[in-house]
Design a protein around this motif. Structure first.
Motif, mmCIF file in Angstrom:
data_model
loop_
_atom_site.group_PDB
_atom_site.id
_atom_site.type_symbol
_atom_site.label_atom_id
_atom_site.label_comp_id
_atom_site.label_asym_id
_atom_site.label_seq_id
_atom_site.Cartn_x
_atom_site.Cartn_y
_atom_site.Cartn_z
ATOM 1 N N GLN A 326 28.286 25.468 82.780
ATOM 2 C CA GLN A 326 27.870 24.165 83.269
ATOM 3 C C GLN A 326 27.834 23.114 82.163
ATOM 4 O O GLN A 326 27.393 23.387 81.049
ATOM 5 N N ARG A 331 31.680 10.628 85.675
ATOM 6 C CA ARG A 331 32.571 10.407 86.805
ATOM 7 C C ARG A 331 32.200 9.117 87.535
ATOM 8 O O ARG A 331 31.048 8.692 87.520
ATOM 9 N N ASP A 402 28.803 19.674 86.271
ATOM 10 C CA ASP A 402 30.081 20.294 86.593
ATOM 11 C C ASP A 402 29.993 21.776 86.256
ATOM 12 O O ASP A 402 29.566 22.148 85.163
ATOM 13 N N SER A 504 39.679 14.485 86.811
ATOM 14 C CA SER A 504 38.788 13.942 85.785
ATOM 15 C C SER A 504 39.276 12.557 85.369
ATOM 16 O O SER A 504 40.406 12.410 84.889
#
Length: 734
Positions: A326, A331, A402, A504
Motif C-alpha cells: 500500500q 490522483r 493505492d 496514473s
C-alpha cells in the motif's frame, strides 16, 4: 569654446564614475546606518550569491533571503522564516546605532531582530561568495574584524558547500536543516536533516521518527548516497556525485560537511556549478543541478531496503491494517459511495498540520482511504467508497490509498520465514512483491486456501501451464506446497503491470503511442499463442490491464491464469452456471448465459484496446445522461465520425493518427454483440500488422448494464468441470 565646454563636463563625469565605483565596491556589504529595502540587494564579490527580500509565490509575505545569483529564484537561506513580514509594509534591513541587525517595517514600528551586539560596536554585514552572510566588527581602519554572527550557524532547508551539519558541544549549537512547512511557507516543517556522529551517518527525521539514513560514512562516500538512475551501473562513490565528504571531530565540534571536487562533464559550458542540498517540505533531499539524492517521502516504515527507489528507508512500527503493498498516490477526481451518493469528507482545521502529518494520520487510521492538505487536513473515510478518476486537469487532486493487486507476490516480511520461500533459497529483493532466488528476481504468488482444488489436480495443471513458452506470456518457474499453502513462482516484472502506468496521471506520459501500440500488438500475439499455437487451446477469461505485466523494456506479458480454461483443440465453447472474472471485461454471452469461448477473450481484448488508447478505465463513466461504459462511449464517437476524440490527450505529440484510428476500429470489431461476428485473435493480429487490409464496418457492440450481470458474477468462485475443460483455481492473496 569647444575645449572649454569639454573641460567643464569632465569633473562632473569623474565624480559620477567615482560614485558608481564606490557603489559597486560596496554591493556585498551593509554598513551601520545603511538600508536594504525591497528594491535593493546585496551581491557577493564574485556575484555568486544575492541577498534581498523574497516573496513566495501566491503569498503576500516577505522574507530576508539569500539565493544563487545565476540560478532559479529559490532561497538557500531565510533570516526570518518564523516571522514573515507583510509585503506591502516596506521591509528594510539595517544595522541601527545600538548594534542590532534588524528588519523594520511600516506596521506600527515593529521590527524583527536578526542579531544584537553590545552597544557601541561599529558593525557591518557582508554576503560572502560561499553564501554565508556574516556580521563583523569594523576596525578603526575600516577593515573587517572578528565574525560575531553568521547565517551558516542558522541553516534553514539548504546545506551549501562548506556549511556544517552536526553539533558544537562548547556552545550547545546544533547545525540542522529543517524543511519548509509547505511549498509556499518557509516556516519550519515536519522534516529535519541531521548528522549522527556516533554512527557517522545522515538522518532524515519526520517529527523525530527516522525515515531515511545515508548509511555509514566509509572512507569518502556514504553507503546509501548515490545517483538513483545509475546506481546499478556505477559504484556509489564521491567522484560520481562530484562531492568530497568530510567528517570532522575537533575543538568540541562534531560535524559533517561537503565540498565540490570539480566542474563535472555534464555542466553546460563549464559554468559554475550551483550546489545546495535542499530538504523539501515532503522530506525529499535533492541538489540543484543533480538527480534526486534521497526519497524519504516514499518511506512508509515497512522494509524497503534493496529497492533502488527506497534505498536508505528505515523501519518503524506499522498499524496492523496496513501492508507493504500500500502507498498513497496523487490522483485527480473524487469519491462517491458504492451504493450511490456523494462521499463526504472529514476536516481537521489544525493549521499546524503539514502535508506529511496528513499522510501519517491517514496511514494510521484504518478507515482512511485518501487525504488532502490545505488549511489543515481533509480525509475520506470508509470501506464503501469508490474513487472516480478524472482526466480534467482542473479536478481536485487527492492522495488516494493505492494497493497493489493482491497475490501479485510477497515481500521479505511476509515470505522470509515461510518454508516455501526457504525451499527456493529466497532472500530480500524488495520490489512490489518480489523476492530474490539465487541471483534471479522472482515473484511468489499464494493461492487462496478457499480454492477447493485438490493437490494432484493443482500439480498436474501447473505442469501443463509451465510448458507455455512465448515472449508475451509471463514465465512460470515452478510451484511450492506446504500444508494448505500452494504457491506459484514466476518471473518478476520490473515495471509492474499496465494499469500502474495507464491509469496514473503522473506515469501515463511514459507510455507514448509507440509503446502503447507495441503493448496492443504483443498482447494479441500472446493470446494468439494461447488460442491456437500452444498444445492445448487456452482461454484466459480475465484479460485486463492489471494482468498485463511489463518487463524492463515495457514489453507486455500476459499473466494470472487463475481463471483460465484449457480446452481440447476440437472444443469450441463451454458453459458454466457460475461466472468468474472482472466486471466490464466480460463478453455478454458469458455474463448473461455463462457461455465462454476464444471469442470471450477477443471481447476483453477489445475493451483493453479502448483503455490503452484513451487512458481511461472502462467503468469510469458514471454520468446520469452519458454513456455507461468506455465501450459505449467509443461507439458513440465512431457513429459521429469523431473516433479520435477517444485518444488520451498525452498522446498528441507521439500519435500516429491512422494507426490509432485503426486500433479503435479493430477494438469495435472485437466487442460486437454476437460472438460469431467478432474476429478471431488471428484475424486481429493480421489487421494490426497489415495496414493495407480493408476492415469490415463494425456493428453495434454489447452494452451491459451493471444490474444485469451483478447477480450472475461471482469472482473467485470455482465451478465444476465440464467434459471439455480443465481448470485452474483463481490466485488470490491471503
Amino acid at each position: 569654446m569647444q575645449p572649454h565646454k569639454a573641460s567643464s563636463v569632465t569633473p562632473l563625469l569623474l565624480i559620477f564614475l567615482h560614485c558608481l565605483a564606490a557603489q559597486v565596491s560596496s554591493l556585498d556589504t551593509l554598513k551601520q546606518g545603511d538600508q536594504l529595502n525591497s528594491s535593493s540587494q546585496l551581491v557577493s564579490a564574485n556575484r555568486v550569491f544575492t541577498l534581498g527580500f523574497y516573496t513566495p509565490q501566491d503569498t503576500n509575505n516577505s522574507y530576508l533571503a539569500a539565493w544563487y545569483t545565476d540560478g532559479s529564484y529559490t532561497p538557500v537561506w531565510i533570516g526570518n522564516r518564523e516571522k514573515p513580514i507583510p509585503r506591502n509594509t516596506n521591509p528594510i534591513l539595517t544595522i541601527d546605532n545600538t548594534g542590532k541587525l534588524i528588519i523594520t517595517h511600516g506596521r506600527g514600528g515593529e521590527s524583527v531582530e536578526i542579531y544584537a551586539s553590545e552597544s557601541g560596536r561599529n558593525l557591518s554585514a557582508t554576503l560572502l561568495n560561499t553564501g554565508n552572510f556574516v556580521v563583523t566588527e569594523m576596525s578603526s581602519n575600516g577593515s573587517a574584524g572578528e565574525i560575531l554572527w553568521q547565517s551558516f550557524d542558522y541553516p534553514t532547508d539548504t546545506l551549501l558547500p562548506g556549511m556544517k551539519l552536526g553539533v558544537n558541544h562548547r556552545t550547545g549549537r546544533n547545525w540542522t536543516l529543517s524543511s519548509w512547512f509547505d511549498e509556499s511557507d518557509p516556516a519550519s516543517g515536519a522534516f529535519t536533516l541531521e548528522w549522527d556522529p556516533s554512527v557517522r551517518r545522515l538522518l532524515v527525521r519526520r517529527r523525530g521518527v527516522i525515515y531515511w539514513t545515508s548509511g555509514e560514512m566509509k572512507d569518502y562516500y556514504l553507503e546509501n548516497f548515490r545517483i538513483k538512475e545509475f546506481q546499478n551501473i556505477i559504484p556509489p562513490d564521491a567522484y560520481n556525485l562530484n562531492y568530497n565528504f568530510s567528517n570532522v571531530t575537533s575543538d568540541g565540534e562534531e560535524y559533517f560537511m561537503y565540498t565540490l571536487l570539480k566542474v563535472p562533464n555534464w555542466a553546460p559550458n563549464n559554468r559554475k556549478v550551483i550546489s545546495g542540498w535542499k530538504l523539501d517540505y515532503q522530506g525529499d533531499l535533492y541538489d540543484n543541478d543533480r538527480p534526486m539524492i534521497a526519497r524519504p517521502s516514499l518511506c512508509y516504515g515497512y522494509n524497503t531496503e534493496g529497492d533502488a527507489v527506497y534505498t536508505g528507508c528505515e523501519r518503524w512500527e506499522q498499524p496492523t491494517c496496513r501492508n507493504a503493498r500500500q502507498t498513497f498516490v496523487l490522483r485527480s477526481g473524487g469519491f462517491r459511495r458504492v451504493n450511490g451518493g456523494v462521499a463526504n469528507s472529514v476536516y481537521d482545521r489544525n493549521s499546524s498540520l503539514s502535508l506529511s502529518d496528513c499522510r501519517n494520520i491517514c496511514w494510521n487510521d484504518c478507515q482512511c482511504v485518501a487525504y488532502m492538505h490545505g488549511d489543515g487536513c481533509e480525509y475520506w473515510r470508509g470501506k464503501n467508497l469508490e474513487f472516480e478518476q478524472s482526466l480534467d486537469g482542473s479536478a481536485i487532486r487527492q492522495y488516494v490509498l493505492d494497493t497493489a493487486p493482491s497475490g501479485k507476490g510477497w515481500n521479505e516480511e511476509t515470505c522470509k520465514d515461510h518454508p516455501c520461500c526457504i525451499e527456493y533459497n529466497s532472500a530480500a529483493y524488495l520490489g512490489h512483491g518480489s523476492v530474490h532466488s539465487e541471483g534471479q528476481a522472482i515473484a511468489v504468488k499464494l493461492l487462496s486456501r478457499q480454492s477447493g482444488q485438490g493437490l494432484l489436480e493443482f500439480k498436474t495443471e501447473l505442469i501443463l501451464i509451465s510448458k507455455l513458452q512465448h515472449v508475451n506470456l509471463v514465465k512460470l518457474l515452478g510451484f511450492c506446497i506446504h500444508g494448505d499453502d500452494k504457491m506459484i513462482i514466476y518471473d518478476y516484472m520490473h515495471n509492474k503491470s499496465l494499469d500502474f502506468f495507464l491509469f496514473s496521471p503522473s506515469k501515463r506520459e511514459q507510455l507514448d503511442w509507440q509503446k502503447r501500440f507495441n503493448i496492443i500488438e504483443g498482447t494479441a500475439q500472446g493470446l494468439l499463442y494461447l488460442h491456437k499455437y500452444s498444445r492445448l487451446k487456452i482461454i484466459h477469461r480475465d484479460l485486463k490491464p492489471s494482468n498485463i505485466l511489463l518487463d524492463e523494456n515495457m514489453n507486455p506479458k500476459i499473466s494470472d491464469f487463475g481463471l483460465a480454461r484449457i480446452f481440447k483443440q476440437d472444443a469450441c465453447e463451454a458453459n458454466t452456471n457460475r461466472r468468474v472474472g472482472t466486471y466490464g471485461y466480460m463478453a455478454p454471452e458469458y455474463a448473461m448465459q455463462g457461455i465462454f469461448s476464444v471469442k470471450s477473450d477477443v471481447y476483453s481484448f477489445g475493451v483493453l484496446v479502448f483503455e490503452i488508447v484513451s487512458g481511461r478505465k472502462n467503468n469510469s463513466f458514471h454520468e446520469i445522461e452519458g454513456p455507461l461504459s468506455l465501450v459505449e462511449y467509443a461507439w458513440e464517437l465512431w457513429r459521429k465520425d469523431s473516433a479520435l476524440e477517444l485518444m488520451d490527450p498525452t498522446l498528441r505529440d507521439s500519435c500516429v493518427i491512422d494507426q490509432l484510428r485503426r486500433c479503435i476500429h479493430i477494438g469495435l470489431l472485437c466487442v460486437e454483440n454476437h460472438a460469431a461476428d467478432r474476429p478471431t485473435i488471428e484475424d486481429v493480429v493480421l489487421m494490426l500488422k497489415n495496414e493495407m487490409t480493408n476492415l469490415p464496418l463494425p456493428k453495434s457492440p454489447a452494452f451491459i448494464t451493471r444490474n444485469s450481470v451483478l447477480e450472475g458474477v461471482e469472482k473467485s468462485t470455482p465451478e465444476k468441470l465440464s467434459a471439455n475443460e480443465f481448470t485452474l483455481s483463481e490466485l488470490g492473496g491471503r
